[in-house]
Design an enzyme around this catalytic site. Sequence first.
Site, PDB file in Angstrom:
ATOM      1  N   SER A 123       0.746  -1.118  -0.108  1.00  0.00           N
ATOM      2  CA  SER A 123       0.236  -0.110   0.043  1.00  0.00           C
ATOM      3  C   SER A 123       0.917   1.210  -0.015  1.00  0.00           C
ATOM      4  CB  SER A 123      -0.980   0.067   1.330  1.00  0.00           C
ATOM      5  OG  SER A 123      -1.425   1.397   1.435  1.00  0.00           O
ATOM      6  N   GLU A 125       0.105   3.580   1.782  1.00  0.00           N
ATOM      7  CA  GLU A 125       0.333   3.865   3.060  1.00  0.00           C
ATOM      8  C   GLU A 125       1.709   3.771   3.596  1.00  0.00           C
ATOM      9  OE1 GLU A 125      -2.162   5.461   5.587  1.00  0.00           O
ATOM     10  OE2 GLU A 125      -2.500   6.147   3.588  1.00  0.00           O
ATOM     11  N   TYR A 147      -1.421   0.395  10.743  1.00  0.00           N
ATOM     12  CA  TYR A 147      -1.902  -0.312   9.452  1.00  0.00           C
ATOM     13  C   TYR A 147      -0.666  -0.194   8.418  1.00  0.00           C
ATOM     14  CZ  TYR A 147      -3.499  -0.899   4.595  1.00  0.00           C
ATOM     15  OH  TYR A 147      -3.648  -1.130   3.425  1.00  0.00           O
TER      16      TYR A 147
HETATM   17  P1  NDP Z   1     -11.252  -4.757   1.941  1.00  0.00           P
HETATM   18  O1  NDP Z   1     -11.389  -4.205   3.277  1.00  0.00           O
HETATM   19  O2  NDP Z   1     -12.694  -4.465   1.016  1.00  0.00           O
HETATM   20  O3  NDP Z   1     -11.323  -6.254   2.101  1.00  0.00           O
HETATM   21  C1  NDP Z   1     -10.325  -7.022   2.971  1.00  0.00           C
HETATM   22  C2  NDP Z   1     -10.719  -8.510   2.626  1.00  0.00           C
HETATM   23  O4  NDP Z   1      -9.944  -9.332   3.871  1.00  0.00           O
HETATM   24  C3  NDP Z   1     -12.280  -8.888   3.062  1.00  0.00           C
HETATM   25  O5  NDP Z   1     -12.506  -9.874   2.171  1.00  0.00           O
HETATM   26  C4  NDP Z   1     -12.117  -9.260   4.683  1.00  0.00           C
HETATM   27  O6  NDP Z   1     -13.071 -10.362   4.710  1.00  0.00           O
HETATM   28  C5  NDP Z   1     -10.884 -10.016   4.501  1.00  0.00           C
HETATM   29  N1  NDP Z   1     -10.123 -10.471   5.731  1.00  0.00           N
HETATM   30  C6  NDP Z   1      -9.936  -9.537   6.776  1.00  0.00           C
HETATM   31  N2  NDP Z   1      -9.415 -10.191   7.541  1.00  0.00           N
HETATM   32  C7  NDP Z   1      -9.325 -11.445   7.285  1.00  0.00           C
HETATM   33  C8  NDP Z   1      -8.785 -12.573   8.043  1.00  0.00           C
HETATM   34  N3  NDP Z   1      -8.193 -12.472   9.513  1.00  0.00           N
HETATM   35  N4  NDP Z   1      -8.596 -13.610   7.305  1.00  0.00           N
HETATM   36  C9  NDP Z   1      -9.042 -13.939   6.287  1.00  0.00           C
HETATM   37  N5  NDP Z   1      -9.552 -12.815   5.475  1.00  0.00           N
HETATM   38  C10 NDP Z   1      -9.880 -11.504   6.064  1.00  0.00           C
HETATM   39  O7  NDP Z   1      -9.996  -4.210   1.133  1.00  0.00           O
HETATM   40  P2  NDP Z   1      -9.727  -3.860  -0.401  1.00  0.00           P
HETATM   41  O8  NDP Z   1     -10.442  -5.141  -1.325  1.00  0.00           O
HETATM   42  O9  NDP Z   1      -9.903  -2.334  -0.540  1.00  0.00           O
HETATM   43  O10 NDP Z   1      -8.194  -4.188  -0.593  1.00  0.00           O
HETATM   44  C11 NDP Z   1      -7.588  -5.484  -0.784  1.00  0.00           C
HETATM   45  C12 NDP Z   1      -6.243  -5.294  -0.177  1.00  0.00           C
HETATM   46  O11 NDP Z   1      -5.403  -4.380  -0.682  1.00  0.00           O
HETATM   47  C13 NDP Z   1      -6.130  -4.927   1.262  1.00  0.00           C
HETATM   48  O12 NDP Z   1      -5.156  -6.167   1.820  1.00  0.00           O
HETATM   49  C14 NDP Z   1      -5.674  -3.894   1.601  1.00  0.00           C
HETATM   50  O13 NDP Z   1      -4.979  -3.401   2.568  1.00  0.00           O
HETATM   51  C15 NDP Z   1      -4.747  -3.498   0.480  1.00  0.00           C
HETATM   52  N6  NDP Z   1      -5.050  -2.195  -0.135  1.00  0.00           N
HETATM   53  C16 NDP Z   1      -6.010  -1.461  -0.631  1.00  0.00           C
HETATM   54  C17 NDP Z   1      -6.108  -0.404  -1.208  1.00  0.00           C
HETATM   55  C18 NDP Z   1      -7.337   0.461  -1.679  1.00  0.00           C
HETATM   56  O14 NDP Z   1      -7.338   1.608  -1.933  1.00  0.00           O
HETATM   57  N7  NDP Z   1      -8.537  -0.447  -1.857  1.00  0.00           N
HETATM   58  C19 NDP Z   1      -4.819   0.436  -1.687  1.00  0.00           C
HETATM   59  C20 NDP Z   1      -3.400  -0.389  -1.319  1.00  0.00           C
HETATM   60  C21 NDP Z   1      -3.711  -1.589  -0.457  1.00  0.00           C
HETATM   61  P3  NDP Z   1     -14.672 -10.036   5.655  1.00  0.00           P
HETATM   62  O15 NDP Z   1     -15.516  -9.567   4.491  1.00  0.00           O
HETATM   63  O16 NDP Z   1     -14.684 -11.171   6.279  1.00  0.00           O
HETATM   64  O17 NDP Z   1     -14.092  -8.834   6.518  1.00  0.00           O
HETATM   65  P1  GDR Z   2      -7.018   5.704   3.448  1.00  0.00           P
HETATM   66  O1  GDR Z   2      -8.413   5.770   3.108  1.00  0.00           O
HETATM   67  O2  GDR Z   2      -6.453   5.942   4.842  1.00  0.00           O
HETATM   68  O3  GDR Z   2      -6.298   6.803   2.467  1.00  0.00           O
HETATM   69  O4  GDR Z   2      -6.506   4.047   3.306  1.00  0.00           O
HETATM   70  P2  GDR Z   2      -9.732   6.770   3.668  1.00  0.00           P
HETATM   71  O5  GDR Z   2     -10.747   6.507   2.768  1.00  0.00           O
HETATM   72  O6  GDR Z   2     -10.095   6.048   4.999  1.00  0.00           O
HETATM   73  O7  GDR Z   2      -8.967   7.882   4.215  1.00  0.00           O
HETATM   74  C1  GDR Z   2      -8.589   8.832   3.056  1.00  0.00           C
HETATM   75  C2  GDR Z   2      -8.322  10.240   3.686  1.00  0.00           C
HETATM   76  O8  GDR Z   2      -9.768  11.024   4.175  1.00  0.00           O
HETATM   77  C3  GDR Z   2      -9.612  11.663   5.477  1.00  0.00           C
HETATM   78  N1  GDR Z   2     -10.845  11.657   5.848  1.00  0.00           N
HETATM   79  C4  GDR Z   2     -11.863  10.686   6.312  1.00  0.00           C
HETATM   80  N2  GDR Z   2     -11.620   9.116   6.142  1.00  0.00           N
HETATM   81  C5  GDR Z   2     -12.439   8.319   6.586  1.00  0.00           C
HETATM   82  N3  GDR Z   2     -12.434   7.171   6.459  1.00  0.00           N
HETATM   83  N4  GDR Z   2     -13.590   8.872   7.128  1.00  0.00           N
HETATM   84  C6  GDR Z   2     -13.974  10.132   7.333  1.00  0.00           C
HETATM   85  O9  GDR Z   2     -15.037  10.616   7.795  1.00  0.00           O
HETATM   86  C7  GDR Z   2     -12.845  10.981   6.810  1.00  0.00           C
HETATM   87  N5  GDR Z   2     -12.683  12.439   6.983  1.00  0.00           N
HETATM   88  C8  GDR Z   2     -11.677  12.661   6.268  1.00  0.00           C
HETATM   89  C9  GDR Z   2      -8.522  10.748   6.059  1.00  0.00           C
HETATM   90  O10 GDR Z   2      -8.314  11.294   7.269  1.00  0.00           O
HETATM   91  C10 GDR Z   2      -7.674  10.366   4.878  1.00  0.00           C
HETATM   92  O11 GDR Z   2      -6.937  11.464   4.996  1.00  0.00           O
HETATM   93  C11 GDR Z   2      -7.218   3.442   2.132  1.00  0.00           C
HETATM   94  C12 GDR Z   2      -7.415   2.098   2.733  1.00  0.00           C
HETATM   95  O12 GDR Z   2      -7.973   1.343   1.443  1.00  0.00           O
HETATM   96  C13 GDR Z   2      -6.044   1.265   2.652  1.00  0.00           C
HETATM   97  O13 GDR Z   2      -6.190  -0.055   2.978  1.00  0.00           O
HETATM   98  C14 GDR Z   2      -5.227   1.653   1.573  1.00  0.00           C
HETATM   99  O14 GDR Z   2      -3.902   0.846   2.021  1.00  0.00           O
HETATM  100  C15 GDR Z   2      -4.944   2.892   1.261  1.00  0.00           C
HETATM  101  O15 GDR Z   2      -6.065   3.408   1.074  1.00  0.00           O
HETATM  102  C16 GDR Z   2      -3.944   3.163   0.211  1.00  0.00           C
END
Ligand code: NDP
Ligand code: GDR
Length: 318
Positions: A123, A125, A147
């Site tokens: 990520s 992050e 995280y």
């Molecule tokens: P989601 O939160 O939508 O999905 C996470 C998934 O992980 C769900 O299917 C959840 O299952 C499963 N999970 C959580 N804990 C466990 C566990 N202990 N064992 C097995 N499965 C588990 O994430 P995204 O699809 O958005 O992201 C996918 C991956 O990419 C993640 O690793 C995230 O950190 C990473 N990532 C995401 C980004 C983004 O912008 N979306 C950017 C960069 C990285 P359940 O439904 O049961 O909760």
């Molecule tokens: P992020 O996503 O932390 O970048 O992680 P998120 O959408 O939670 O926050 C983005 C930015 O928005 C600001 N923010 C808020 N965020 C949330 N969730 N709720 C609020 O009400 C709010 N108001 C302002 C946050 O402070 C932050 O700056 C996501 C996840 O998908 C991670 O798993 C992944 O790795 C990174 O993107 C890349």
Amino acid sequence: MKTALITGITGQDGSYLAELLLEQGYKVYGLKRRTATPNLENIKSLINEIDFISGDLRDITSLTEAVQLAKPDEIYNLAAQSFVGDSWRQPIYTGEVTGLGVTNMLEAIRQAKPDARFYQASSSEMFGKVLETPQKETTPFYPRSPYGVAKVYGHWITVNYRESYDMYACSGILFNHESPRRGIDFVTRKVTDAVAKIKLGIQDKLHLGNIDSKRDWGFAGDYVKAMWLMLQQDEPDDYVIATGETHTVKEFVEIAFEHVGLNWQEHVVQDPQFMRPAEVDILLGDPSKAKQKLKWEPQINFEQLVKMMVDQDLENYH
Ligand code: NDP
Ligand code: GDR
């Protein structure tokens, strides 16, 4: 026919990746944890096409059995405690799943199918308090949340297993990517869901934290393609996947409200409960390596993404 095992199959990316692989003729196994109530909303149209295996990233026995059963050519480790905000409330759990869970998965592969190709969901992050802009593969990490710290561990253990055991293991450093299937806690979906409800008179106010932070937002459907491409190369490697554009949360909010003819300032309330103990102020990725080596290009731009999400949320409430 190739076989893939996807962890995190019920999440946003798991659902798009499963669609992509099924379209390409893969047999798809999905690792899924048992839940008391159904959570298959994102993959409801694919339920009959995916073979589910019960398991949890914290339980290596379940992972080894999953790999033995699926005998996959490719493994996509998308499972994680992925919500940055909650990682301060559950730092140890986040470390166990998002960090150590990666080692559990790699060990399961090493024991049960060492020639499987492995993708780790790293990520942006990890860049956190950024040490250079734009961020690329060589930018040093400075995570700003439990995280982010856990993801740095997951990234380096992936690199380490590649170098120690000659495994085909890749780490995709993906910047934020969103879609109508994004979890409701994340700011983009929280905004588009609220915009739909406000437009339809179901809600009036939207409480947000820091709206000045900047993110490089892309569309999840484009990003899962990059994951797949990484595992089709001759050599395993790590890649930044991003659009190369950054926008504030405020800009996202403005476009979303404007799209339905509303003025965001009449509805958005700044609420300290959504501020984070440490913030990532700006993320901007440089995807040059992916463009050159993977021939990857995002197809959906920022404005199209915001409007797509608002339109889908409006439809959900009709
Ligand atoms: P989601 O939160 O939508 O999905 C996470 C998934 O992980 C769900 O299917 C959840 O299952 C499963 N999970 C959580 N804990 C466990 C566990 N202990 N064992 C097995 N499965 C588990 O994430 P995204 O699809 O958005 O992201 C996918 C991956 O990419 C993640 O690793 C995230 O950190 C990473 N990532 C995401 C980004 C983004 O912008 N979306 C950017 C960069 C990285 P359940 O439904 O049961 O909760
Ligand atoms: P992020 O996503 O932390 O970048 O992680 P998120 O959408 O939670 O926050 C983005 C930015 O928005 C600001 N923010 C808020 N965020 C949330 N969730 N709720 C609020 O009400 C709010 N108001 C302002 C946050 O402070 C932050 O700056 C996501 C996840 O998908 C991670 O798993 C992944 O790795 C990174 O993107 C890349």
